[in-house]
Design a protein around this motif. Structure first.
Motif, mmCIF file in Angstrom:
data_model
loop_
_atom_site.group_PDB
_atom_site.id
_atom_site.type_symbol
_atom_site.label_atom_id
_atom_site.label_comp_id
_atom_site.label_asym_id
_atom_site.label_seq_id
_atom_site.Cartn_x
_atom_site.Cartn_y
_atom_site.Cartn_z
ATOM 1 N N LYS A 75 1.369 -0.935 0.001
ATOM 2 C CA LYS A 75 -0.138 0.011 0.204
ATOM 3 C C LYS A 75 1.032 1.227 -0.305
ATOM 4 C CE LYS A 75 -3.884 -2.211 2.391
ATOM 5 N NZ LYS A 75 -4.870 -2.467 3.333
ATOM 6 N N THR A 76 0.641 2.139 -0.754
ATOM 7 C CA THR A 76 1.461 3.580 -0.396
ATOM 8 C C THR A 76 0.263 4.736 -1.367
ATOM 9 O OG1 THR A 76 3.362 4.585 -1.779
ATOM 10 C CG2 THR A 76 2.352 2.806 -3.252
ATOM 11 N N ASN A 77 0.930 5.762 -0.781
ATOM 12 C CA ASN A 77 0.039 6.895 -2.147
ATOM 13 C C ASN A 77 0.094 6.947 -3.493
ATOM 14 O OD1 ASN A 77 -1.740 9.246 -1.429
ATOM 15 N ND2 ASN A 77 0.139 10.586 -1.448
ATOM 16 N N GLU A 79 -1.200 9.370 -7.057
ATOM 17 C CA GLU A 79 -1.996 10.556 -7.197
ATOM 18 C C GLU A 79 -1.531 10.874 -8.028
ATOM 19 O OE1 GLU A 79 -0.588 14.084 -4.913
ATOM 20 O OE2 GLU A 79 -0.026 12.645 -3.459
ATOM 21 N N ARG A 87 0.104 8.645 -13.500
ATOM 22 C CA ARG A 87 0.365 8.850 -11.618
ATOM 23 C C ARG A 87 1.713 8.861 -11.551
ATOM 24 N NH1 ARG A 87 -4.410 6.130 -13.137
ATOM 25 N NH2 ARG A 87 -6.000 5.755 -12.364
ATOM 26 N N ASP A 90 3.956 6.686 -4.871
ATOM 27 C CA ASP A 90 5.503 7.079 -3.828
ATOM 28 C C ASP A 90 5.789 5.353 -3.722
ATOM 29 O OD1 ASP A 90 7.151 7.082 -2.000
ATOM 30 O OD2 ASP A 90 4.904 8.082 -0.367
ATOM 31 N N SER A 93 8.301 5.970 0.437
ATOM 32 C CA SER A 93 8.278 6.081 1.853
ATOM 33 C C SER A 93 7.717 5.139 2.484
ATOM 34 C CB SER A 93 7.080 7.024 1.795
ATOM 35 O OG SER A 93 7.264 8.294 1.076
ATOM 36 N N GLY A 95 5.437 1.524 3.384
ATOM 37 C CA GLY A 95 3.759 1.493 3.997
ATOM 38 C C GLY A 95 3.434 0.077 5.166
ATOM 39 N N ASP A 141 -3.212 1.257 -4.458
ATOM 40 C CA ASP A 141 -3.421 2.645 -3.758
ATOM 41 C C ASP A 141 -3.642 2.816 -2.143
ATOM 42 O OD1 ASP A 141 -3.091 6.013 -4.049
ATOM 43 O OD2 ASP A 141 -5.405 5.456 -3.033
ATOM 44 N N ASN A 142 -3.487 3.450 -0.588
ATOM 45 C CA ASN A 142 -3.581 3.337 0.786
ATOM 46 C C ASN A 142 -5.622 3.063 0.176
ATOM 47 O OD1 ASN A 142 -1.005 3.245 1.499
ATOM 48 N ND2 ASN A 142 -1.413 5.477 1.352
ATOM 49 N N ASP A 143 -5.781 3.872 -0.567
ATOM 50 C CA ASP A 143 -8.139 4.117 -0.926
ATOM 51 C C ASP A 143 -8.434 2.394 -1.289
ATOM 52 O OD1 ASP A 143 -7.521 6.056 0.939
ATOM 53 O OD2 ASP A 143 -7.695 7.118 -0.827
#
Length: 149
Positions: A75-77, A79, A87, A90, A93, A95, A141-143
């Motif tokens: 999972k990551t961000n 956008e 897109r 990330d 970082s 996660g 995505d985190n979502d």
């Protein structure tokens, strides 16, 4: 920059069963407009078969099902950055993560080491130990909706 291979430790072939909660597979919704990707554990083949919607995904070269022995869902961000729906993902970082092997799921984390190599650990911070074979990495995505079955 050169890609650095993940740090990978495999179980020995003594028939050791991975610990974790039973999960026959996982379904991932990457996008509302695209058929869900899912992986179904096959005990006879000792691996996961990939589906796109209701259909087994087959390799175009040999028409065999696409398979792997291990799956890492990271999972990551993510956008959307322009009108072409490109897109930014990330990949640095770290996660939360879910690891699938042997019909089980182990929850944990992923991170990048200083050398750039991916590192996978369980919720206790211990490095992941994988089934012998391939590791398929899914970046979500985190979502994103992730469903175990």
């Amino acid at each position: 920059a050169l890609a650095v291979a993940p740090v990978v430790a495999y179980q020995n072939a003594s028939g050791k069963v991975p610990t974790g909660e039973v999960a026959q597979g996982v379904s991932i919704e990457f996008n509302k407009n695209v058929a869900k990707t899912s992986w179904h554990y096959n005990y006879i083949l000792s691996g996961y078969v990939r589906y796109q919607g209701d259909n087994v995904l087959k390799d175009e070269l040999d028409n065999k099902p696409v398979m792997t022995e291990n799956i890492a869902v990271l999972k990551t961000n993510i956008e959307v950055i322009d009108s072409e729906a490109r897109r930014f993902i990330d990949t640095k970082s770290g996660g939360q993560a879910m690891f699938f092997l042997g019909g089980k799921v182990i929850r944990g984390n992923w991170q990048r080491s200083d050398s750039g190599a991916l590192q996978f650990s369980d919720d206790h911070g211990k490095p992941m130990v994988w089934e012998p074979g391939r590791i398929w990495i899914e970046v979500v995505d985190n979502d994103s909706t992730i469903t175990l079955f």
